[in-house]
Motif scaffolding. Structure first.
Motif, PDB file in Angstrom:
ATOM      1  N   LEU A 293      -0.801   6.251   1.078  1.00 49.43           N
ATOM      2  CA  LEU A 293      -1.029   5.388  -0.078  1.00 49.43           C
ATOM      3  C   LEU A 293      -0.178   5.820  -1.268  1.00 49.43           C
ATOM      4  CD1 LEU A 293      -4.915   4.895  -0.143  1.00 49.43           C
ATOM      5  CD2 LEU A 293      -3.182   3.344   0.778  1.00 49.43           C
TER       6      LEU A 293
ATOM      7  N   ALA B 162      -3.696   4.376  -4.639  1.00 52.32           N
ATOM      8  CA  ALA B 162      -4.811   5.275  -4.335  1.00 52.32           C
ATOM      9  C   ALA B 162      -5.764   5.370  -5.518  1.00 52.32           C
ATOM     10  CB  ALA B 162      -4.271   6.655  -3.963  1.00 52.32           C
TER      11      ALA B 162
ATOM     12  N   LEU C  33       0.810  -1.215   0.000  1.00 56.13           N
ATOM     13  CA  LEU C  33       0.000   0.000   0.000  1.00 56.13           C
ATOM     14  C   LEU C  33       0.843   1.265   0.000  1.00 56.13           C
ATOM     15  CD1 LEU C  33      -2.826  -0.844   2.591  1.00 56.13           C
ATOM     16  CD2 LEU C  33      -3.030  -0.798   0.099  1.00 56.13           C
ATOM     17  N   SER C  34       1.921   1.254   0.777  1.00 58.08           N
ATOM     18  CA  SER C  34       2.670   2.482   1.053  1.00 58.08           C
ATOM     19  C   SER C  34       4.040   2.563   0.391  1.00 58.08           C
ATOM     20  CB  SER C  34       2.853   2.640   2.565  1.00 58.08           C
ATOM     21  OG  SER C  34       3.724   1.628   3.066  1.00 58.08           O
TER      22      SER C  34
END
Length: 490
Positions: A215, A220, A163-164
């Motif tokens: 994100l 995103a 996600l990051s």
């Protein structure tokens, strides 16, 4: 604002959407495969986790104002080994917590390196579920894969990375790797040397409520969420479940009466436990916790009622029990061996004390009491640490039984509280997300405001006194029978 809690479990991922006041807006579950390539082995494909996660987030947020999603955090199955190469690609399937292939590696760590040394470095002894023995197994059996390792991660941390883009872990989950100096919340140089790793091959360590990033732009866009959504570290499943039950702060205790039984005790201070009888891990609230695990709690009830006496009418069987504290039949609930406090896979389930007038109800009562006595084993260890517990919170399938809650209250001599939420890990993860986003100043403050006691079962002093005498007999049964258990296992 809205907060997403992710519970990355062994068979599925559960996602929960919570608002600022703790109201649950939506829950979504997505399953993924579990692989058993050889007897006793258990593996998963990390890409399956992330595919289920992204699909679940889309479903979870489809009817909400996506611009109000502020943060996401995690509860994760512990101990699993995810290894990435220089391009952050998964090298091999993840070896899970319930994989038993590493007994030789555990014997090496505990016996040749020395259990005292391992415990001094990490606060714990080596168990087959932990991550460090898995790394030694790969080093021995798959040296080409070990040579490729750029990062070692845990299951939920791999999801957070996807996600990051940040290689991260948290103190509670990392405590179960046997690589963390739990007392000082940093990687143990001594353990890394033993395994043959460098610190840069491990992720940065955060507290469970800390923000690790936001994100990634492409993620995103795929999810339809703002790039500003914060990714909060999260924690191991038991620690985050404890957050979800409000088991934070000094001396708070939760008993999980699921398939296995877990006694989870929050502590502000780190303390060493003699013979590693309890796990000593960092907690998701920023402090520490002790944890005792019995392997067959509600599983004992299911085995006895479903398989032995052949009934699904649990309430009817319990209704026949009328003599709490006066039963002379005992049950050792070691149907799958036992962890706390015996750490003995050879331990076996045992009924003892039957006579010609023993009834079916007596046997059922003994089974329920045996689980409660086994939970008390963990409580007795905490007493030696100076921890005073006068009430517990209880959850899990077994907690649905008022009689079992009553037995536990009397055997442990505590008040037993039920709370307003049954969502445990996913709810706890959402709370961590809210704390990380600044909605609450601390995990303890958030738990105090969002989690309420709705029912309390109190102990009966007369029955407590009877159970104290019964426990004195119960605790002597295992050492008396241990030699027989070993002979049976042979």
């Amino acid at each position: 604002m809205l907060y997403i809690g992710v519970d990355l479990g062994t068979s599925s991922v559960k996602l929960l959407l919570m608002d600022e006041s703790g109201d649950i807006k939506s829950i979504v579950t997505r399953e993924y495969p579990l692989y058993f390539p050889q007897p006793g082995w258990s593996e998963q494909n990390p890409e399956d986790w992330f595919s289920a996660l992204t699909d679940g987030i889309k479903e979870l947020t489809k009817d909400c104002d996506k611009t109000t999603v502020d943060g996401i955090s995690f509860s994760g199955q512990m101990h699993g080994m995810v290894i990435l190469d220089e391009e952050d690609k998964v090298i091999r399937p993840a070896i899970l917590w319930n994989d038993g292939r590493t007994q030789a590696e555990c014997d090496y760590l505990n016996n040749e390196i020395g259990r005292d040394k391992i415990s001094a470095y990490t606060g714990n002894m080596a168990l087959t579920g932990f991550t460090a023995p898995k790394l030694l197994w790969v080093k021995k059996h798959e040296p080409e894969n070990f040579a490729k390792i750029k990062k070692v991660m845990l299951p939920k941390d791999y999801a957070a990375y996807c996600l990051s883009g940040v290689h991260c872990t948290d103190v509670s989950d990392a405590s179960g790797m046997l690589l963390l100096d739990v007392k000082n919340k940093c990687w143990s140089k001594e353990m890394l040397d033993i395994i043959g790793l460098k610190e840069e091959q491990l992720a940065k360590v955060y507290e469970s409520y800390e923000v690790v990033g936001t994100l990634k732009k492409d993620i995103a866009k795929e999810l339809g969420l703002p790039e500003s959504v914060k990714v909060i570290a999260g924690g191991g499943d038991q620690a985050v479940a404890a957050v979800g039950t409000g088991t934070v702060g000094e001396g708070m205790c939760n008993v999980s009466l699921g398939t296995s039984g877990v006694v989870f005790i929050a502590s502000k201070e780190y303390a060493e436990v003699d013979q590693n009888a309890l796990h000593v891990f960092a907690h998701a609230d920023g402090k520490y916790h002790f944890m005792g695990v019995m392997l067959s709690a509600a599983a004992s009830n299911k085995w006895w009622q479903d398989e032995i006496i052949g009934t699904k009418e649990y309430k009817k069987e319990e209704a026949a029990i009328t003599k709490l504290g006066d039963n002379n039949v005992y049950f050792l609930p070691y149907l799958m061996g036992e962890r706390t406090p015996h750490n003995n896979p050879n331990a076996r389930g045992t009924f003892i004390g039957m006579t010609m007038d023993t009834t079916r109800a007596d046997m059922t009562q003994a089974m329920l009491e045996g689980v409660a006595f086994a939970l008390r084993d963990s409580f007795e260890i905490t007493k030696k640490l100076g921890v005073n517990i006068d009430r517990i919170r209880i959850n899990g399938g077994g907690a649905k039984s008022p009689l079992w809650c009553k037995i536990i209250a009397d055997v442990l001599n505590v008040k037993v509280d039920k709370i307003n939420s049954a969502e445990g890990p996913a709810f706890g993860a959402a709370i961590l997300a809210a704390v990380g986003c600044g909605k609450y100043a601390s995990v303890e403050e958030a738990a105090g405001k969002l989690i309420k006691v709705i029912e309390t079962t109190e102990q009966d002093p007369v029955i407590v006194a009877k159970y104290n005498k019964k426990y004195d007999i119960f605790k002597d049964l295992y050492p008396t029978l241990k030699t027989m258990f070993d002979r049976i296992a042979e």
